[in-house]
Write a protein that holds these residues in place. Structure first.
Motif, PDB file in Angstrom:
ATOM      1  N   TRP A   1      10.146  -0.412  19.708  1.00 24.98           N
ATOM      2  CA  TRP A   1       9.403  -1.656  19.523  1.00 24.98           C
ATOM      3  C   TRP A   1       8.421  -1.440  18.383  1.00 24.98           C
ATOM      4  CZ3 TRP A   1      10.827  -5.329  23.219  1.00 24.98           C
ATOM      5  CH2 TRP A   1      11.496  -4.842  24.331  1.00 24.98           C
ATOM      6  N   THR A   2       8.425  -2.355  17.426  1.00 24.77           N
ATOM      7  CA  THR A   2       7.546  -2.230  16.261  1.00 24.77           C
ATOM      8  C   THR A   2       6.481  -3.319  16.298  1.00 24.77           C
ATOM      9  OG1 THR A   2       9.338  -1.308  14.923  1.00 24.77           O
ATOM     10  CG2 THR A   2       7.440  -2.202  13.747  1.00 24.77           C
ATOM     11  N   ILE A   3       5.222  -2.902  16.237  1.00 29.44           N
ATOM     12  CA  ILE A   3       4.084  -3.818  16.255  1.00 29.44           C
ATOM     13  C   ILE A   3       3.474  -3.836  14.853  1.00 29.44           C
ATOM     14  CG2 ILE A   3       1.842  -4.317  17.307  1.00 29.44           C
ATOM     15  CD1 ILE A   3       2.884  -2.410  19.642  1.00 29.44           C
ATOM     16  N   GLY A   4       3.415  -5.019  14.253  1.00 28.99           N
ATOM     17  CA  GLY A   4       2.862  -5.165  12.915  1.00 28.99           C
ATOM     18  C   GLY A   4       1.520  -5.885  12.955  1.00 28.99           C
ATOM     19  N   VAL A   5       0.541  -5.347  12.240  1.00 32.60           N
ATOM     20  CA  VAL A   5      -0.804  -5.931  12.201  1.00 32.60           C
ATOM     21  C   VAL A   5      -1.167  -6.229  10.751  1.00 32.60           C
ATOM     22  CG1 VAL A   5      -3.207  -5.696  12.890  1.00 32.60           C
ATOM     23  CG2 VAL A   5      -1.421  -4.517  14.188  1.00 32.60           C
ATOM     24  N   PRO A   6      -1.107  -7.501  10.328  1.00 23.78           N
ATOM     25  CA  PRO A   6      -1.554  -7.849   8.981  1.00 23.78           C
ATOM     26  C   PRO A   6      -3.082  -7.943   8.966  1.00 23.78           C
ATOM     27  CG  PRO A   6      -0.747  -9.796  10.110  1.00 23.78           C
ATOM     28  CD  PRO A   6      -0.570  -8.652  11.066  1.00 23.78           C
ATOM     29  N   VAL A   7      -3.728  -6.926   8.446  1.00 23.05           N
ATOM     30  CA  VAL A   7      -5.192  -6.871   8.430  1.00 23.05           C
ATOM     31  C   VAL A   7      -5.683  -7.674   7.223  1.00 23.05           C
ATOM     32  CG1 VAL A   7      -7.207  -5.368   8.323  1.00 23.05           C
ATOM     33  CG2 VAL A   7      -5.137  -4.620   9.534  1.00 23.05           C
TER      34      VAL A   7
ATOM     35  N   ASP B   1     -10.491  -5.013   0.906  1.00 23.92           N
ATOM     36  CA  ASP B   1     -11.746  -5.520   0.338  1.00 23.92           C
ATOM     37  C   ASP B   1     -11.651  -7.039   0.357  1.00 23.92           C
ATOM     38  OD1 ASP B   1     -10.139  -6.282  -1.860  1.00 23.92           O
ATOM     39  OD2 ASP B   1     -10.687  -4.511  -3.020  1.00 23.92           O
ATOM     40  N   ALA B   2     -12.517  -7.706  -0.388  1.00 22.04           N
ATOM     41  CA  ALA B   2     -12.556  -9.169  -0.334  1.00 22.04           C
ATOM     42  C   ALA B   2     -11.255  -9.810  -0.807  1.00 22.04           C
ATOM     43  CB  ALA B   2     -13.722  -9.680  -1.171  1.00 22.04           C
ATOM     44  N   GLN B   3     -10.462  -9.080  -1.603  1.00 23.36           N
ATOM     45  CA  GLN B   3      -9.215  -9.647  -2.119  1.00 23.36           C
ATOM     46  C   GLN B   3      -7.957  -8.920  -1.628  1.00 23.36           C
ATOM     47  OE1 GLN B   3     -11.867  -8.991  -4.508  1.00 23.36           O
ATOM     48  NE2 GLN B   3     -12.483 -11.111  -4.107  1.00 23.36           N
ATOM     49  N   THR B   4      -8.112  -7.793  -0.957  1.00 21.90           N
ATOM     50  CA  THR B   4      -6.955  -6.966  -0.643  1.00 21.90           C
ATOM     51  C   THR B   4      -6.798  -6.802   0.866  1.00 21.90           C
ATOM     52  OG1 THR B   4      -7.382  -5.724  -2.676  1.00 21.90           O
ATOM     53  CG2 THR B   4      -5.811  -4.776  -1.107  1.00 21.90           C
ATOM     54  N   SER B   5      -5.612  -7.082   1.346  1.00 18.94           N
ATOM     55  CA  SER B   5      -5.296  -6.918   2.758  1.00 18.94           C
ATOM     56  C   SER B   5      -4.509  -5.622   2.948  1.00 18.94           C
ATOM     57  CB  SER B   5      -4.494  -8.112   3.265  1.00 18.94           C
ATOM     58  OG  SER B   5      -3.280  -8.228   2.529  1.00 18.94           O
ATOM     59  N   ALA B   6      -4.171  -5.324   4.187  1.00 26.12           N
ATOM     60  CA  ALA B   6      -3.391  -4.130   4.507  1.00 26.12           C
ATOM     61  C   ALA B   6      -2.501  -4.427   5.702  1.00 26.12           C
ATOM     62  CB  ALA B   6      -4.307  -2.948   4.800  1.00 26.12           C
ATOM     63  N   ASN B   7      -1.556  -3.537   5.951  1.00 31.55           N
ATOM     64  CA  ASN B   7      -0.656  -3.687   7.098  1.00 31.55           C
ATOM     65  C   ASN B   7      -0.661  -2.403   7.924  1.00 31.55           C
ATOM     66  OD1 ASN B   7       0.949  -6.362   6.819  1.00 31.55           O
ATOM     67  ND2 ASN B   7       0.972  -5.498   4.753  1.00 31.55           N
ATOM     68  N   VAL B   8      -0.999  -2.554   9.185  1.00 27.44           N
ATOM     69  CA  VAL B   8      -0.947  -1.437  10.125  1.00 27.44           C
ATOM     70  C   VAL B   8       0.300  -1.626  10.981  1.00 27.44           C
ATOM     71  CG1 VAL B   8      -2.076  -0.280  12.055  1.00 27.44           C
ATOM     72  CG2 VAL B   8      -3.444  -1.150  10.136  1.00 27.44           C
ATOM     73  N   THR B   9       1.071  -0.558  11.145  1.00 26.95           N
ATOM     74  CA  THR B   9       2.318  -0.626  11.904  1.00 26.95           C
ATOM     75  C   THR B   9       2.333   0.476  12.950  1.00 26.95           C
ATOM     76  OG1 THR B   9       3.477  -1.454   9.950  1.00 26.95           O
ATOM     77  CG2 THR B   9       4.831  -0.626  11.759  1.00 26.95           C
ATOM     78  N   ALA B  10       2.694   0.098  14.173  1.00 28.34           N
ATOM     79  CA  ALA B  10       2.832   1.075  15.253  1.00 28.34           C
ATOM     80  C   ALA B  10       4.211   0.909  15.873  1.00 28.34           C
ATOM     81  CB  ALA B  10       1.750   0.886  16.303  1.00 28.34           C
TER      82      ALA B  10
END
Length: 501
Positions: free
Chosen positions: A231-237, A302-311
């Motif tokens: 199972w893959t959990i994706g978090v668009p931060v 930062d104010a313009q950049t997001s990230a993706n955390v995956t578990a």
């Protein structure tokens, strides 16, 4: 006495409300008249902040000389969620606790701005937060306060002067855009010709949002026994000006499965170290980013950049049916559930019986379970899913296998009989099906949920008619022989009698 504000967020960067206007009275924007050579420039210095004092009548303007330079005042910052029903000074959204604000006095030439003089007001005319420090203005070290459960952060014991208010930390809140820095003067002019030394500020706030995902991934094998699923959990931060302070991923495994392991946790496809970057709870249900892991996340966002955390989590498959799973991601105190997804498993229950008497079950039959062909038929059965052991005395062959993920709850399969029970023959066409297995089906009678049950008949072998060499034939031959002997004796006696005559 300061009135406790209702939850609120206005559409302007901030709303400043003198105490005497904070009791449910309707307020309106004012553009203060010039106060003694520049006092009225305060509204411009607020960089779009809305003063809630009503427009003063002629002759009612506050007089700069009336300011008590020895008095102290206060600023009450109110932090609330944005709400369409909010009005200036009358909030309608929920309060936000845990947000840190910093108040710093703006100094001119190293001293407080002399607001008791017209020259002091002239000095701040047109000043914006981005102008300080600079142009002769500096900032003191300031003091911080954190909003409580009512969204209020008080700053008390402030001397007469000019102050910069800045939102400096989000706390356990998902704040997409912090309040713009703004100025507050102690005191503030009111519409009665007086000065108010206790000011309420309602800074604009935009909360962030995110939508985590969950995917039912690959299964380790087609047959259920010993199978696992990923199972893959994706978090668009989302992008944010402040550092993130917390991130947890919780996955309480649903019925029909047990926890196996957290396979990996990564940020933008870079794997994190389970020993230093994150930890797993004692019950294995939750992953929490530790300081080094948060540092890696904050180095990207930062104010313009997001990230993706995956578990990625692995579970063992213990049962058949629609096995659902949902995770909860909590980012800076905001919990959001993923959609519910499922891995689906079903069963085919075969019983080998005699074609002349279905109550007679037959041991020794062997079957192959195969996928249906591309047309969903069994004309050309597909890949082998599983081969059964020979049926026992009960004649049963049971297959439990993967059906699909999410909305794919049915699968067509075929059965090929490869070995017939002893004394029985394979049919001319030993392919049976297709059988449509529905993982979402409920139990019916003796048939369990997610199961298709079928009887497979076999015909008993029969040989050609053979010469009568058994006991029955021997008896018949004996009787015939005795009769023939008796007949022969009679004929001989008759002949002998005739010869005497």
């Amino acid at each position: 006495m300061r009135r406790r504000a209702h939850p609120h967020l206005t559409g302007a960067p901030a709303v400043l409300v003198p105490t005497e206007r904070r009791n449910g009275m309707k307020t309106r924007t004012t553009s203060l008249k010039r106060l003694a050579a520049g006092a009225g420039a305060l509204s411009l210095a607020m960089v779009g902040l809305i003063s809630t004092a009503a427009t003063a009548a002629p002759g009612d303007d506050p007089v700069v000389g009336n300011i008590d330079s020895g008095a102290t005042g206060s600023i009450m910052v109110h932090k609330h969620e944005e709400h369409s029903a909010s009005e200036d000074g009358n909030p309608a959204g929920d309060p936000i606790g845990g947000v840190e604000f910093t108040v710093q006095e703006v100094l001119l030439g190293g001293s407080s701005v002399p607001l008791a003089t017209a020259e002091g007001w002239d000095a701040i005319d047109g000043l914006s937060p981005g102008d300080v420090p600079g142009n002769g203005f500096t900032l003191d070290t300031g003091t911080t306060a954190v909003t409580d459960g009512d969204g209020e952060a008080p700053f008390t014991g402030l001397n007469v002067g000019f102050y910069l208010v800045t939102e400096t930390a989000s706390g356990p809140n998902l704040i997409a855009t912090p309040a713009a820095p703004f100025f507050v003067a102690i005191p503030m002019p009111t519409d009665t010709g007086a000065w108010d030394y206790d000011v309420d500020a309602y800074p604009k706030n935009i909360l962030g949002d995110f939508t985590p995902t969950k995917t039912a991934g690959d299964h380790s094998q087609e047959i259920r026994e010993g199978a696992t699923a990923l199972w893959t959990i994706g978090v668009p931060v989302p992008a944010a000006e402040f550092d993130y302070e917390s991130l947890t991923i919780s996955d309480v495994i649903g019925a029909g499965m047990t926890f196996d392991s957290w396979v990996s946790v990564s940020i933008d496809n870079v794997a994190l170290d389970p020993d230093t970057d994150y930890e797993v709870s004692a019950d294995n249900s939750t992953v929490t980013l530790l300081g080094p892991g948060l540092d890696q996340l904050n180095a990207i966002t930062d104010a313009q950049t997001s990230a993706n955390v995956t578990a990625v989590i692995r579970t063992t498959i213990d049962d058949i049916g629609v096995l659902e799973n949902t995770a909860t991601v909590t980012l800076n105190g905001k919990p959001v559930d993923t959609p519910s997804v499922s891995t689906n498993w079903g069963a085919l229950h075969l019983t080998k019986v005699d074609d002349g008497n279905n109550d007679v079950t037959l041991p020794g039959a062997v079957f192959e379970l195969r996928a249906a062909d591309s047309d969903g038929l069994c004309n050309n059965p597909g890949d082998l899913i599983e081969k059964s052991a020979p049926t026992a005395d009960d004649g049963v062959a049971n297959f439990e296998f993967f059906v699909g993920n999410n909305e794919d709850t049915t699968r067509k399969v075929c059965v090929v009989e490869t070995v017939a029970p002893a004394g029985y023959v394979l049919p001319a066409n030993a392919v049976f099906g297709p059988f449509t297995i529905d993982a979402a089906s409920t139990a019916e009678g003796d048939v369990p949920a997610a199961t298709w049950a079928a009887d497979i008949e076999n015909h008993k072998a029969e040989g050609p008619n053979l010469p009568l060499t058994g006991s029955t034939g021997t008896l018949l031959f004996t009787i015939v022989g005795i009769a023939l002997i008796a007949t022969g004796g009679t004929i001989a006696a008759v002949r002998h009698s005739r010869s005497k005559a």
